[in-house]
Motif scaffolding. Structure first.
Motif, PDB file in Angstrom:
ATOM      1  N   ARG A   1       0.642  -1.193   0.105  1.00 25.51           N
ATOM      2  CA  ARG A   1      -0.015  -0.154   0.019  1.00 25.51           C
ATOM      3  C   ARG A   1       0.988   1.185   0.052  1.00 25.51           C
ATOM      4  O   ARG A   1       0.313   2.521  -0.303  1.00 25.51           O
ATOM      5  N   ASN A   2       2.068   1.004   0.471  1.00 29.11           N
ATOM      6  CA  ASN A   2       3.142   2.181   0.302  1.00 29.11           C
ATOM      7  C   ASN A   2       4.346   2.165  -0.539  1.00 29.11           C
ATOM      8  O   ASN A   2       5.192   2.395  -0.100  1.00 29.11           O
ATOM      9  N   LEU A   3       3.972   1.304  -1.691  1.00 31.88           N
ATOM     10  CA  LEU A   3       5.081   0.912  -2.544  1.00 31.88           C
ATOM     11  C   LEU A   3       4.796   1.127  -3.808  1.00 31.88           C
ATOM     12  O   LEU A   3       3.351   0.846  -4.224  1.00 31.88           O
ATOM     13  N   VAL A   4       5.524   2.077  -4.679  1.00 27.12           N
ATOM     14  CA  VAL A   4       5.165   1.977  -6.164  1.00 27.12           C
ATOM     15  C   VAL A   4       6.433   1.326  -7.168  1.00 27.12           C
ATOM     16  O   VAL A   4       7.541   1.552  -6.520  1.00 27.12           O
ATOM     17  N   ALA A   5       6.092   0.846  -8.025  1.00 28.62           N
ATOM     18  CA  ALA A   5       7.122   0.674  -9.279  1.00 28.62           C
ATOM     19  C   ALA A   5       7.101   1.925 -10.204  1.00 28.62           C
ATOM     20  O   ALA A   5       6.201   2.196 -10.514  1.00 28.62           O
ATOM     21  N   VAL A   6       8.316   2.420 -10.515  1.00 34.76           N
ATOM     22  CA  VAL A   6       8.542   3.384 -11.366  1.00 34.76           C
ATOM     23  C   VAL A   6       9.242   3.070 -12.637  1.00 34.76           C
ATOM     24  O   VAL A   6      10.520   2.655 -12.312  1.00 34.76           O
ATOM     25  N   ILE A   7       8.802   3.303 -13.610  1.00 34.97           N
ATOM     26  CA  ILE A   7       9.415   2.674 -14.943  1.00 34.97           C
ATOM     27  C   ILE A   7       9.135   3.809 -15.993  1.00 34.97           C
ATOM     28  O   ILE A   7       8.044   4.071 -16.104  1.00 34.97           O
ATOM     29  N   GLY A   8      10.006   4.079 -16.849  1.00 35.82           N
ATOM     30  CA  GLY A   8       9.896   4.755 -18.064  1.00 35.82           C
ATOM     31  C   GLY A   8       9.135   4.129 -19.245  1.00 35.82           C
ATOM     32  O   GLY A   8       8.827   2.996 -19.194  1.00 35.82           O
ATOM     33  N   ASP A   9       8.657   4.935 -20.121  1.00 36.10           N
ATOM     34  CA  ASP A   9       7.788   4.425 -21.287  1.00 36.10           C
ATOM     35  C   ASP A   9       8.800   3.449 -22.063  1.00 36.10           C
ATOM     36  O   ASP A   9       8.208   2.396 -22.462  1.00 36.10           O
ATOM     37  N   SER A  10       9.642   3.917 -22.488  1.00 36.27           N
ATOM     38  CA  SER A  10      10.700   3.047 -23.143  1.00 36.27           C
ATOM     39  C   SER A  10      11.165   1.521 -22.500  1.00 36.27           C
ATOM     40  O   SER A  10      11.330   0.725 -22.964  1.00 36.27           O
ATOM     41  N   THR A  11      11.451   1.955 -21.104  1.00 31.45           N
ATOM     42  CA  THR A  11      11.937   0.791 -20.516  1.00 31.45           C
ATOM     43  C   THR A  11      10.660  -0.327 -20.309  1.00 31.45           C
ATOM     44  O   THR A  11      10.970  -1.465 -20.180  1.00 31.45           O
ATOM     45  N   PHE A  12       9.580   0.361 -20.002  1.00 33.54           N
ATOM     46  CA  PHE A  12       8.466  -0.459 -19.896  1.00 33.54           C
ATOM     47  C   PHE A  12       8.138  -1.467 -21.429  1.00 33.54           C
ATOM     48  O   PHE A  12       8.003  -2.640 -21.237  1.00 33.54           O
TER      49      PHE A  12
END
Lengths: 580, 192
Positions: free
Chosen positions: A404-415
């Motif tokens: 609930r306190n965690l996010v994954a952060v990723i760029g468009d190209s990396t995704f």
């Protein structure tokens, strides 16, 4: 006439001159400019593949179909492409295939400094290593001939200083070699165990032929000088050695796998003391020592970082050999780490993430810079695409509450590169992870390359623009929200809602990279009468906001007018220049 | 022309790469061996950047050793101080009198050193201080700081002015040629 080319441009030129008709890559520093340059030649089909594995697979297909193909990637990209590479060694080629591995000792722009010479040994394929742009071009051409003669992919290894140094190159005409005939040959190209066993025997027999080739290779040569000191070296270090130890006898190795064993034995026997000068791992040194020869290498040279002429001089000749500078720097000079640009759309997202005290599994791209102070908004960053799987792993280890306190952060190209499969795992295995795709409409860190989500190819032709929202919905994500990362209030509301949800969600923060956004906005200024010096705006980590004593000001030469600071200021003290 | 080693230092985004391109073109037109080394990628996002340009009859290493640079062209004061040890004993420091705070300074984790110009002048024999930002504004574009500084560098090198102007024409996109020529000439004629 000679022209000045970077190593990358020279490799592109070599591919052109060698009659290459297909080139494929995923951008990655220091390899990016290779296919970017090749794309300018009309004779060569070029593409940005979604990742290095696909790039090599496209290359393999083109080779089997009879074309000469160049595939380029950074060192860690070869990890992604390692699966096809290790078996492609077995099948061998039809049209020649050259794989460029651009490595980054010193980690100017990478997450590790692995030494990919081991890949060539591992895959039992030849590897060439140029020392300047002329050699880079010439080696590419020769590598294609070698690939076809020995029925093998050939690797070319560069390092940052070769890839990004410009040195003179003699240009030649393109040789059209055409496409080879395609004949179905399952015993060569279908690697089921029965055929694989046969091809493995071929690989071992080829290895022996390549060892002989290395002894005769024009790229391995001895430059005799002072016999009291012998240097075995390759790549950029050859140039450094010439610079500081020009008098020594030098065995310059251009074909680093397999090594020219007999040539090295002869060299070592004819000089008094031999040093192996190689960055990173003792790849040459360990082999030479295994033949019972006495050489000095990692006893005095570091395994970490990048070599320099003065490092080589100091280690071999002693510190007296290093020239006195005009002046030394005696005080502590503040470091100047890279930062998110002024107006970067990632900044607002990290600001809100920090405000909500979320944990972040990060990924590879410009947004990795959010790991540095003052944002420090990242808990992990491993490799391309790792953010989502890592977040799911954290959730599975510590429970849904943690998520609930965690996010994954990723760029468009990396995704596009390798985030899709991670997200599929989240859906399939009942994760509740929130994934933020920072969609700045480009592959920014490597210098703005297109990818499947931008709607353009490497040649700037229009193509299908993959819709990220539809893509993630098709994977089974039901909660998909698009948000403008410049709108901090909205970003905060969305983040709160989506992290609370007990099912997986994807937030697409969509806004063009600030360096591509050509709209000109007035710079912001701080009204010093209203500013209380609370420094809230400084939490944005914007390089345009400066602190002078207790006074906060905005550097108009840096500001891009994104107005994030206006949004965070509680005293209405920040306004557009000309409006106060 | 004489062999010369030039270090261009600055902050990512200040245009050091374009400056080195123009400089390299000048070397090619003067018919000397040119080697240029620069770093792309991460450091270009506001980090400390360095480009090395070497001209000579025979040049091996594309990078310059400490204590060997004949000229350091510093786009920013702190970067001049950082790279000072690369200057040869009789070398020339050209420094743009501009301060760009690095992030540790902005967030208060470090202090921007005081009196950098005085320190450089105390430590070195040959220091030229330029207000390149002011001259770039005068030329019509604050981004032309890089070419103003090339104009100042041009006074140190044995290269005719027309070779420089031609190199600018060959290197810069057409719509920016005039502003960059103006910037070059302001650096060449007006900077102290």
């Amino acid at each position: 006439m000679k022209t000045l080319l970077s190593g990358n441009e020279a490799i592109a030129r070599g591919a052109y001159e060698a009659g290459v008709t297909v080139a494929t890559a995923y951008p990655g520093t220091p390899s990016t400019e290779i296919v970017e340059t090749i794309a300018q030649y009309d004779e060569i089909y070029s593409e940005w593949a979604p990742n290095e594995k696909v790039a090599l697979e496209v290359g393999i297909g083109a080779s089997i179909a009879g074309a000469r193909v160049l595939v380029a990637m950074k060192h860690v990209g070869v990890n992604v492409a390692a699966d096809p590479l290790l078996t492609f060694s077995y099948t061998g080629v039809n049209g020649g295939l050259v794989l460029v591995s651009a490595e980054d000792p010193g980690m100017h722009s990478s997450q590790n400094e692995q030494d990919n010479r081991y890949y060539a040994k591992f895959a039992k394929i030849p590897m060439l290593e140029p020392s300047d742009s002329q050699e880079a071009k010439d080696m590419v051409k020769m590598a294609f001939a070698m690939s076809e003669t020995f029925d093998t992919p050939v690797m070319i290894r560069t390092t940052t200083r070769i890839a990004h140094s410009q040195t003179p190159v003699e240009l030649e005409e393109r040789q059209e070699v055409g496409i080879k005939e395609y004949v179905k040959d399952p015993k060569k190209y279908v690697m089921i165990p029965a055929y694989g066993r046969m091809r493995h025997r071929f690989v071992e027999e080829r290895r022996l032929r390549l060892e002989k080739e290395s002894e005769a290779s024009p790229w391995n040569r001895i430059e005799w000088g002072d016999r009291s000191i012998g240097i075995i070296t390759s790549g950029i270090n050859y140039q450094y050695v010439k610079e500081v130890l020009g008098h020594a006898s030098i065995l310059k190795i251009g074909m680093v796998n397999p090594l020219p064993k007999q040539m090295i034995i002869d060299f070592v026997s004819r000089v008094d003391k031999v040093y192996v000068v190689e960055d990173l791992e003792p790849f040459i040194e360990e082999q030479v020592k295994s033949w019972g020869l006495k050489v000095t290498g990692k006893e005095i040279f570091p395994r970490t970082g990048e070599f320099s002429p003065e490092l080589i001089a100091e280690k071999i000749l002693g510190s007296a050999a290093v020239k006195e500078a005009a002046a030394a720097v005696s005080e502590d000079i503040p470091v100047r780490p890279p930062v998110l640009c002024p107006g970067c759309p990632h900044r607002g997202m990290y600001y809100v993430i920090n405000k909500l005290k979320l944990k972040v599994t990060g990924d590879i791209g410009c947004y990795t810079l959010g790991a540095l102070p003052p944002l420090e908004a990242m808990d992990s960053c491993i490799c391309m695409g790792a953010s989502i799987g890592t977040a799911l792993g954290m959730e599975k280890a510590r429970g849904e509450e943690f998520s609930r306190n965690l996010v994954a952060v990723i760029g468009d190209s990396t995704f596009m590169h390798s985030g899709i499969t991670g997200l599929l795992d989240v859906v399939y295995n009942k994760g509740t992870t929130t994934t933020i795709i920072l969609d700045n409409r480009t592959t920014a860190m490597t210098g703005h390359q297109d990818h499947p989500g931008t709607g353009y190819t490497v040649k700037k032709e229009e193509t299908v623009e993959v819709d990220l929202a539809q893509l993630v919905k098709a994977l089974g994500i039901r909660r998909v929200v698009e948000v403008d990362p410049y709108d901090l209030e909205k970003v905060e509301a969305v983040l709160k809602k989506e992290t609370r949800a007990a099912e997986p969600s994807v937030i697409i923060a969509k806004r063009s990279c600030a360096l591509l956004d050509k709209s000109s906005r007035p710079a912001m200024v701080i009204d010093q009468d209203k500013c209380t010096g609370c420094k809230r705006c400084m939490k944005l980590g914007c390089p345009a906001i400066a602190l002078d004593g207790e006074r906060v000001s905005i550097n108009y030469t840096q500001c891009n007018g994104c107005e994030l600071c206006t949004q965070v200021c509680r005293f209405d003290a920040i306004e557009k220049a000309g409006e106060q | 022309m004489k062999p010369v080693d030039i270090l261009i230092v600055g902050v990512g985004g200040q245009g050091t790469v374009l400056a080195s391109k123009i400089l390299a073109q000048v070397g090619l037109d003067m018919d000397v061996t040119v080697k240029v080394s620069e770093i792309h990628g991460m450091s270009q996002r506001g980090g400390s950047v360095v480009t090395q340009v070497r001209f000579g009859q025979e040049v091996h290493s594309p990078i310059i050793q400490k204590g060997h640079a004949n000229v350091i062209l510093a786009f920013e004061k702190l970067e001049a101080l950082r790279w000072m040890s690369y200057l040869a004993a009789d070398g020339q420091m050209i420094v743009n009198d501009q301060e760009l705070d690095p992030m540790p300074v902005i967030i208060g984790a470090a202090e921007y050193p005081e009196g950098i110009i005085d320190k450089l002048q105390d430590a070195l024999n040959n220091v030229t201080v330029v207000n390149a930002l002011q001259l770039a504004e005068k030329a019509g574009n604050i981004k032309a700081v890089n070419v103003v500084l090339l104009g100042v560098l041009a006074k140190e090198l044995d290269v005719p002015e027309k070779v420089w102007l031609k190199a600018i024409e060959k290197t810069v996109p057409p719509k920016f040629v005039e502003v960059n020529k103006r910037a070059f000439q302001l650096g060449f004629r007006e900077a102290v």
